[in-house]
Motif scaffolding. Sequence first.
Motif, PDB file in Angstrom:
ATOM      1  N   TRP A  33      -3.378 -11.500  21.483  1.00 43.04           N
ATOM      2  CA  TRP A  33      -2.934 -10.357  20.693  1.00 43.04           C
ATOM      3  C   TRP A  33      -3.891 -10.081  19.547  1.00 43.04           C
ATOM      4  N   VAL A  34      -4.472 -11.121  18.968  1.00 47.71           N
ATOM      5  CA  VAL A  34      -5.475 -10.924  17.922  1.00 47.71           C
ATOM      6  C   VAL A  34      -6.654 -10.145  18.500  1.00 47.71           C
ATOM      7  N   CYS A  35      -7.121 -10.567  19.660  1.00 48.19           N
ATOM      8  CA  CYS A  35      -8.240  -9.889  20.317  1.00 48.19           C
ATOM      9  C   CYS A  35      -7.921  -8.417  20.559  1.00 48.19           C
ATOM     10  N   LEU A  36      -6.728  -8.141  21.036  1.00 51.70           N
ATOM     11  CA  LEU A  36      -6.361  -6.761  21.362  1.00 51.70           C
ATOM     12  C   LEU A  36      -6.100  -5.917  20.115  1.00 51.70           C
ATOM     13  N   VAL A  37      -5.501  -6.497  19.078  1.00 59.45           N
ATOM     14  CA  VAL A  37      -5.272  -5.760  17.831  1.00 59.45           C
ATOM     15  C   VAL A  37      -6.613  -5.399  17.193  1.00 59.45           C
ATOM     16  N   ARG A  47      -1.353   3.348  12.347  1.00 59.37           N
ATOM     17  CA  ARG A  47      -0.033   2.967  11.858  1.00 59.37           C
ATOM     18  C   ARG A  47       0.594   1.990  12.840  1.00 59.37           C
ATOM     19  N   PHE A  48       1.626   1.284  12.366  1.00 55.02           N
ATOM     20  CA  PHE A  48       2.277   0.245  13.155  1.00 55.02           C
ATOM     21  C   PHE A  48       2.748   0.777  14.506  1.00 55.02           C
ATOM     22  N   GLY A  49       3.432   1.905  14.500  1.00 58.94           N
ATOM     23  CA  GLY A  49       3.971   2.466  15.738  1.00 58.94           C
ATOM     24  C   GLY A  49       2.883   2.819  16.736  1.00 58.94           C
ATOM     25  N   ALA A  50       1.783   3.370  16.245  1.00 63.66           N
ATOM     26  CA  ALA A  50       0.671   3.718  17.133  1.00 63.66           C
ATOM     27  C   ALA A  50       0.046   2.461  17.729  1.00 63.66           C
ATOM     28  N   LEU A  51      -0.067   1.419  16.912  1.00 62.51           N
ATOM     29  CA  LEU A  51      -0.593   0.147  17.420  1.00 62.51           C
ATOM     30  C   LEU A  51       0.317  -0.416  18.498  1.00 62.51           C
ATOM     31  N   ARG A  52       1.608  -0.364  18.237  1.00 65.89           N
ATOM     32  CA  ARG A  52       2.560  -0.922  19.205  1.00 65.89           C
ATOM     33  C   ARG A  52       2.509  -0.155  20.524  1.00 65.89           C
ATOM     34  N   ARG A  53       2.366   1.152  20.463  1.00 66.59           N
ATOM     35  CA  ARG A  53       2.253   1.941  21.698  1.00 66.59           C
ATOM     36  C   ARG A  53       0.939   1.631  22.423  1.00 66.59           C
ATOM     37  N   GLN A  60       7.675  -6.121  18.714  1.00 63.77           N
ATOM     38  CA  GLN A  60       7.573  -5.784  17.292  1.00 63.77           C
ATOM     39  C   GLN A  60       7.338  -7.051  16.478  1.00 63.77           C
ATOM     40  N   LYS A  61       8.057  -8.114  16.825  1.00 65.17           N
ATOM     41  CA  LYS A  61       7.921  -9.378  16.103  1.00 65.17           C
ATOM     42  C   LYS A  61       6.505  -9.941  16.230  1.00 65.17           C
ATOM     43  N   THR A  66       1.127 -11.009  14.080  1.00 66.19           N
ATOM     44  CA  THR A  66      -0.322 -10.920  14.290  1.00 66.19           C
ATOM     45  C   THR A  66      -0.987 -10.176  13.142  1.00 66.19           C
ATOM     46  N   LEU A  67      -0.409  -9.052  12.739  1.00 64.11           N
ATOM     47  CA  LEU A  67      -0.981  -8.284  11.631  1.00 64.11           C
ATOM     48  C   LEU A  67      -0.955  -9.083  10.331  1.00 64.11           C
ATOM     49  N   ARG A  68       0.120  -9.822  10.086  1.00 56.68           N
ATOM     50  CA  ARG A  68       0.188 -10.658   8.874  1.00 56.68           C
ATOM     51  C   ARG A  68      -0.878 -11.749   8.898  1.00 56.68           C
ATOM     52  N   ASP A  69      -1.056 -12.394  10.056  1.00 56.96           N
ATOM     53  CA  ASP A  69      -2.085 -13.433  10.177  1.00 56.96           C
ATOM     54  C   ASP A  69      -3.472 -12.848   9.935  1.00 56.96           C
ATOM     55  N   LEU A  70      -3.723 -11.673  10.489  1.00 58.09           N
ATOM     56  CA  LEU A  70      -5.030 -11.039  10.329  1.00 58.09           C
ATOM     57  C   LEU A  70      -5.250 -10.579   8.888  1.00 58.09           C
ATOM     58  N   GLU A  71      -4.211 -10.075   8.253  1.00 60.42           N
ATOM     59  CA  GLU A  71      -4.325  -9.668   6.851  1.00 60.42           C
ATOM     60  C   GLU A  71      -4.568 -10.895   5.967  1.00 60.42           C
ATOM     61  N   ARG A  72      -3.820 -11.959   6.219  1.00 64.59           N
ATOM     62  CA  ARG A  72      -3.973 -13.202   5.453  1.00 64.59           C
ATOM     63  C   ARG A  72      -5.382 -13.767   5.590  1.00 64.59           C
TER      64      ARG A  72
END
Length: 135
Positions: A33-37, A47-53, A60-61, A66-72
Amino acid sequence: MYTTPDLQAFGGADAYLRSCASRSVVELISNKWVCLVIGALAAGPMRFGALRRRLDGITQKMLTRTLRDLERSGLVGREVFPTTPPQVEYSLTPLGEDLGVLMGAIRVWAEEHMNEITEARTDYDARVQEPVRPL
């Protein structure tokens, strides 16, 4: 036989050592998921919704985690816009853009070689199913 020297003794990193901090970076970037994000955000802020689509199959979880880990880790930036409801946009940091080049190359390689990998798996599975013949 050659053994990788312990580079930490010389001030460097050695991900082959369990105590090396670089191993946690390898663990982070080896997550699918990190690779794909990172790949999705390489095209620009989302935006979150566009990423999820865009990331078919992610929950969603998992996207939130993944976004929190990448931001951190300093790879993704998060910007909140003062609207009602608040809008949040994610983008790659310069460090994330650098990683995006590597992740993009991995994605391209996977797409170019997926047929060969699938064929090799099929061949392997067929060989494993064959009964063992005595010599």
